[in-house]
Design an enzyme around this catalytic site. Sequence first.
Site, short mmCIF file in Angstrom:
data_model
loop_
_atom_site.label_atom_id
_atom_site.label_comp_id
_atom_site.label_asym_id
_atom_site.label_seq_id
_atom_site.Cartn_x
_atom_site.Cartn_y
_atom_site.Cartn_z
N GLY A 235 0.78 -1.23 0.00
CA GLY A 235 0.00 0.00 0.00
C GLY A 235 0.81 1.28 0.00
CE LYS A 238 5.13 -2.77 -3.19
NZ LYS A 238 4.34 -2.39 -2.01
CB THR A 239 0.75 -0.86 -8.16
OG1 THR A 239 1.10 -2.06 -7.47
CG2 THR A 239 0.07 -1.19 -9.45
CG HIS A 454 -7.07 -8.17 27.88
ND1 HIS A 454 -6.46 -9.39 27.80
CD2 HIS A 454 -6.62 -7.47 26.79
CE1 HIS A 454 -5.69 -9.44 26.72
NE2 HIS A 454 -5.78 -8.27 26.09
CD GLU A 455 -8.32 -4.23 25.26
OE1 GLU A 455 -7.33 -3.50 25.02
OE2 GLU A 455 -8.51 -5.31 24.69
CG HIS A 458 -3.14 -4.22 26.46
ND1 HIS A 458 -2.02 -4.95 26.25
CD2 HIS A 458 -4.17 -4.98 25.97
CE1 HIS A 458 -2.35 -6.12 25.68
NE2 HIS A 458 -3.66 -6.15 25.51
P1 ADP Z 1 1.34 -1.08 -3.50
O1 ADP Z 1 1.45 -1.49 -4.92
O2 ADP Z 1 2.59 -0.51 -2.94
O3 ADP Z 1 0.78 -2.13 -2.60
P2 ADP Z 1 -0.61 0.67 -4.57
O4 ADP Z 1 0.19 1.40 -5.57
O5 ADP Z 1 -1.46 -0.41 -5.08
O6 ADP Z 1 0.30 0.12 -3.42
O7 ADP Z 1 -1.48 1.73 -3.78
C1 ADP Z 1 -2.82 1.53 -3.53
C2 ADP Z 1 -3.56 2.84 -3.50
O8 ADP Z 1 -3.17 3.63 -2.40
C3 ADP Z 1 -3.26 3.70 -4.70
O9 ADP Z 1 -4.09 3.38 -5.75
C4 ADP Z 1 -3.55 5.10 -4.18
O10 ADP Z 1 -4.92 5.37 -4.20
C5 ADP Z 1 -3.13 4.99 -2.74
N1 ADP Z 1 -1.76 5.48 -2.57
C6 ADP Z 1 -0.69 4.76 -2.15
N2 ADP Z 1 0.40 5.53 -2.07
C7 ADP Z 1 0.04 6.76 -2.48
C8 ADP Z 1 0.75 7.99 -2.63
N3 ADP Z 1 2.04 8.11 -2.34
N4 ADP Z 1 0.05 9.06 -3.08
C9 ADP Z 1 -1.26 8.96 -3.36
N5 ADP Z 1 -1.96 7.84 -3.25
C10 ADP Z 1 -1.34 6.73 -2.80
ZN ZN Z 2 -4.80 -7.52 24.42
MG MG Z 3 0.83 -3.22 -5.71
#
Ligand code: ADP
Ligand code: ZN
Ligand code: MG
Length: 640
Positions: A235, A238-239, A454-455, A458
């Site tokens: 997330g 990268k993609t 429990h909480e 923590h």
């Molecule tokens: P990864 O491939 O690293 O798992 P993604 O490129 O699929 O992550 O990111 C998923 C979504 O998160 C993107 O489509 C976008 O909406 C959001 N996102 C992630 N990083 C950014 C960023 N740097 N700026 C804006 N949006 C981002």
């Molecule tokens: Zn716990």
């Molecule tokens: Mg990805």
Amino acid sequence: MATPIKQVPAPKKGKKGGKKPAGLLPKGGPGFTGNLVSTILIFLLLMSVYTFFAENNKAKQEIALSQVANDVKSGLVSEIEVAGNDLTLVYADGSNKTAMKDPDAALPETLAAYGATPDQISKVSIKIASESGFRFWFVTLLPIILPIIFLGVLFFFLIRQVRGAGMQAFTFGQSKARMIDPADTNNRVTFADVAGAKEAKEELVEVVDFLKNPKKFLDIGARIPKGILLMGAPGTGKTLLARAVAGEAGVPFFSISGSEFVEMFVGVGASRVRDLFQLAKRAAPSIIFVDEIDAVGRARGSGVGGGNDEREQTLNQILVEMDGFDPTEKVIVMAATNRPDVLDPALLRPGRFDRRVTIDLPDRKDRLEILTVHARKKPFGPDVSMEVIAERTPGFSGAELYSLMNEAAILAAREDRKEITQYDLIRSIEKVMLGPERKSHLLSKKEKRLTAYHEGGHALVSSILEFADPVHKISIISRGRAGGYTLKLPFEDRKMQSRKEFLDDIASTMGGYAAEELIFGDVTTGPSNDLMVATGLARDMVSRWGMSDAIGPVAYGAERAYSGEPLSQDVSGKIDSEVRRILEDAKMRAHQVLIDNRKALDAIADKLIEIETVEREDFEKLLIANGITPKKKEEEEVSA
Ligand code: ADP
Ligand code: ZN
Ligand code: MG
């Protein structure tokens, strides 16, 4: 109608659209019966054309050659038109007759042979029409050609039919890659869509330059990297970044996910790789993007996945293709992974993915930028402060920030509001972090008391130990998989964590377990997840980060990932006992904190049973009432 939740299109995992690459077959066609009917219609049409000409032909009276000679002799014929072997006779009275001539002899000779004198023959004007008249060929060849055309048409439709129905059968060797066409501006992603990730973008600008103007680089003899590996947590974009490179450069972008290679029959993965590279080379300059490359690129022979032959062949093919690039090739291969540690070292060798770009989780400034990107097109109330949201979301990835924004919009829409408020955003932080609240999950009185202690355990340990994170919120409302939760947030983003911080962190994670033991003299399955987290942390401290005196500054974890060799029994035994020692120690410390502050623990638990969710301010009041000084931010300390 301006709906507030006009969702910004998320280019999720590269799965999005994109056109099929050239070379994929058109799908389907009209139904099979439709094809058959049209085929028959065409056939009937041709037949009638043929018979029309044929009939036309027969309409004239055809006579024998001897008759022709006789008529010539009697001076009845004024003109003969010769077209190939067809004779058309024009009589003095204006009537027409046809005849066939002897194909081996010229007409005058034939007539002479029938006894016509040269004198008689010269009275007839003989016109030679062009030998291969259209009609001649048409009439002669049609009976042969027509069935061939008919069969061809039928065959064509049949083939199309089979392909339509069973695309897979014909194309499974072809790459399943999706192509994003540079001309397709709707799907275009640029660097402006990627917030933060500054270093990564800087690295990639060079790649964009090359793709835009390869000649400049090649002329001066620069070697352009073939392979670029994007590494970063899930997330982190990268993609998205890979797509932005394609968008900026305006070149075709072929993307395929590592996991898709693995799902097919043996040998198909390798042929897909071949196809993919061929497509990309034809479209050069272009980008090939292999998402989640760890699915095919795991260290070979590591035993993970049971020595998957298919995977190895696919991986080998990728290496072969990359090695086969000549230096002037204008194709750049990008790949992404969140597990660089498991990748086969062969992939990382010079000439392959030798350029590596790390994408970190966004820091506060980056988070603000990402939030701003995803805030476009959304209406916000006047009380909204993105700065505050950015501050409260350390550790969030870009994808999580995106879904936070989206959740907030959904909350507002659900309550029929036209604007998103700060409260929507705050609630969404927790939702993204912990999953939705499960208000329907009712706790029995006993469970409630247990969860409260429990909480409380923590929260209290976290507040007392010097290096643990301060508590933002405690709740006994179950959420996602958790029975209750204690939200701890560090004041600052941190890139590095120290041994002391880890130890206090583990202790407060053990706080729930210690509280159950202390108050109820028994433990439940409640802390099972806590134990897993704590154990994982302790193991990493010992075997990866060199944070244990007994083991010393050795990184066994990383060592094992690269060599694929199991640790010796001696070493793994030592690691196990060291992990155990850390955990026991942490539990003892947690226990001691709870015993020393039993009054405070009871007070927190009682409050939780009463109101179920305690926010930071109320929690701190409870601490102060019990003689504990709450943690303060450094800047708060200064101003206080
Ligand atoms: P990864 O491939 O690293 O798992 P993604 O490129 O699929 O992550 O990111 C998923 C979504 O998160 C993107 O489509 C976008 O909406 C959001 N996102 C992630 N990083 C950014 C960023 N740097 N700026 C804006 N949006 C981002
Ligand atoms: Zn716990
Ligand atoms: Mg990805």
